[in-house]
Design a protein around this motif. Sequence first.
Motif, PDB file in Angstrom:
ATOM      1  N   MET A 148       1.339  11.997   6.194  1.00 26.32           N
ATOM      2  CA  MET A 148       1.214  12.613   4.868  1.00 26.32           C
ATOM      3  C   MET A 148       2.426  12.277   4.004  1.00 26.32           C
ATOM      4  O   MET A 148       2.292  12.021   2.810  1.00 26.32           O
ATOM      5  CB  MET A 148       1.075  14.139   4.978  1.00 26.32           C
ATOM      6  N   ILE A 181       2.005   8.756   2.799  1.00 27.77           N
ATOM      7  CA  ILE A 181       0.972   8.717   1.759  1.00 27.77           C
ATOM      8  C   ILE A 181       1.528   9.239   0.431  1.00 27.77           C
ATOM      9  O   ILE A 181       1.305   8.656  -0.626  1.00 27.77           O
ATOM     10  CB  ILE A 181      -0.259   9.535   2.228  1.00 27.77           C
ATOM     11  N   GLU A 182       2.293  10.320   0.515  1.00 29.99           N
ATOM     12  CA  GLU A 182       2.851  10.926  -0.693  1.00 29.99           C
ATOM     13  C   GLU A 182       3.819   9.985  -1.402  1.00 29.99           C
ATOM     14  O   GLU A 182       3.995  10.054  -2.616  1.00 29.99           O
ATOM     15  CB  GLU A 182       3.567  12.224  -0.310  1.00 29.99           C
ATOM     16  N   ILE A 200       3.548   6.750  -1.635  1.00 23.89           N
ATOM     17  CA  ILE A 200       2.907   5.556  -2.223  1.00 23.89           C
ATOM     18  C   ILE A 200       2.641   5.827  -3.699  1.00 23.89           C
ATOM     19  O   ILE A 200       1.911   6.746  -4.045  1.00 23.89           O
ATOM     20  CB  ILE A 200       1.585   5.212  -1.490  1.00 23.89           C
TER      21      ILE A 200
END
Lengths: 247, 78
Positions: free
Chosen positions: B36, B39-40, B42
């Motif tokens: 997570m 992902i955050e 990106i």
Amino acid sequence: MASWPFSCGIVVLSIDGKFQLIQCLQATAERDVPKSKLTTALLILLPLSAVAGYRFDTPETYLAEASALPAWGDTLERHADERAAIDDCMLTEEKCEGRLNGLRIILQKGANLEPDQQLKLVNRYINKRRYRRDRKQMSLSVAEGGQAKLRNHWSTLLDFLYRGGDCEDYATAKYFLLRELGYQADDMRVVVSYDRSVRQHHAVLAIRQADDSSWLLEIDNTIRKSRQSGYRFIYALNENGIWDHEN
Amino acid sequence: MKRMIFAVFCLTAGIGWAQDNDESKVEKTEKVDLRMSVIESIVVTAQKAPVVSTDEPDEDIDAILGEVESLENEDERK
């Protein structure tokens, strides 16, 4: 037997992605094919499979619930609050202000269109909005230890209609608008991917089709229906969760 | 005596299994948290290309969009 790597290659290029590639190679491995040949085939075919179309049914990709990404969870909450204004406008024309007037026409007239036309209408309507790159500056947050980190900003539908945004905002606005037109959350995902042609991260809205393939609503008005997307998909989200496509 | 040994064996195996399960749950949570945070981080940077419609013209859609556009132009003039 000699033609099996060729067959798997055709599967990857013409049907879709890693999922089919793995299935094809598994089926092949059950025959008496040497492991060295399988490895070679994987090395050749995996990069090809990485640019295939988006799939909703790839196993073991669900990562977490939507609120696990705070910025996205916050956007969903704000959109839920703003829906009251949309509902009021749809019930009483006098309560429509500014961009809500246009939205009312889109929702009323769009409801009578065929699904394909609805996608086209929403794509073109949202793509007409103003492109603004500076949204991320507003989401600059100071992380622990004082280090500044840039984060994506996810707009609500009304936020986007009034202020515009950049590509992830276009994708989320299309998502929220299609939800208003009756599309199911499970049939749509905002997909963040790596666009090899421009070497940048990009976001598009994927719509699930009856045959489990997907269409991608692009920001240049095209609806990409081909099996080859040219993207490496990284993660996807909707109001029901977040899916990881890299692990 | 045999029963006693069997009971102790079952108990030990049960505790071991429960511990393994807890560890794998913690491991899984850590893995999700790590992913997570990746992902955050990106940041989507692709820019909007100039819109040159290559899709087929559609009279119904053009009419709806035309209506919306004239309404919005009218609002801006006010």
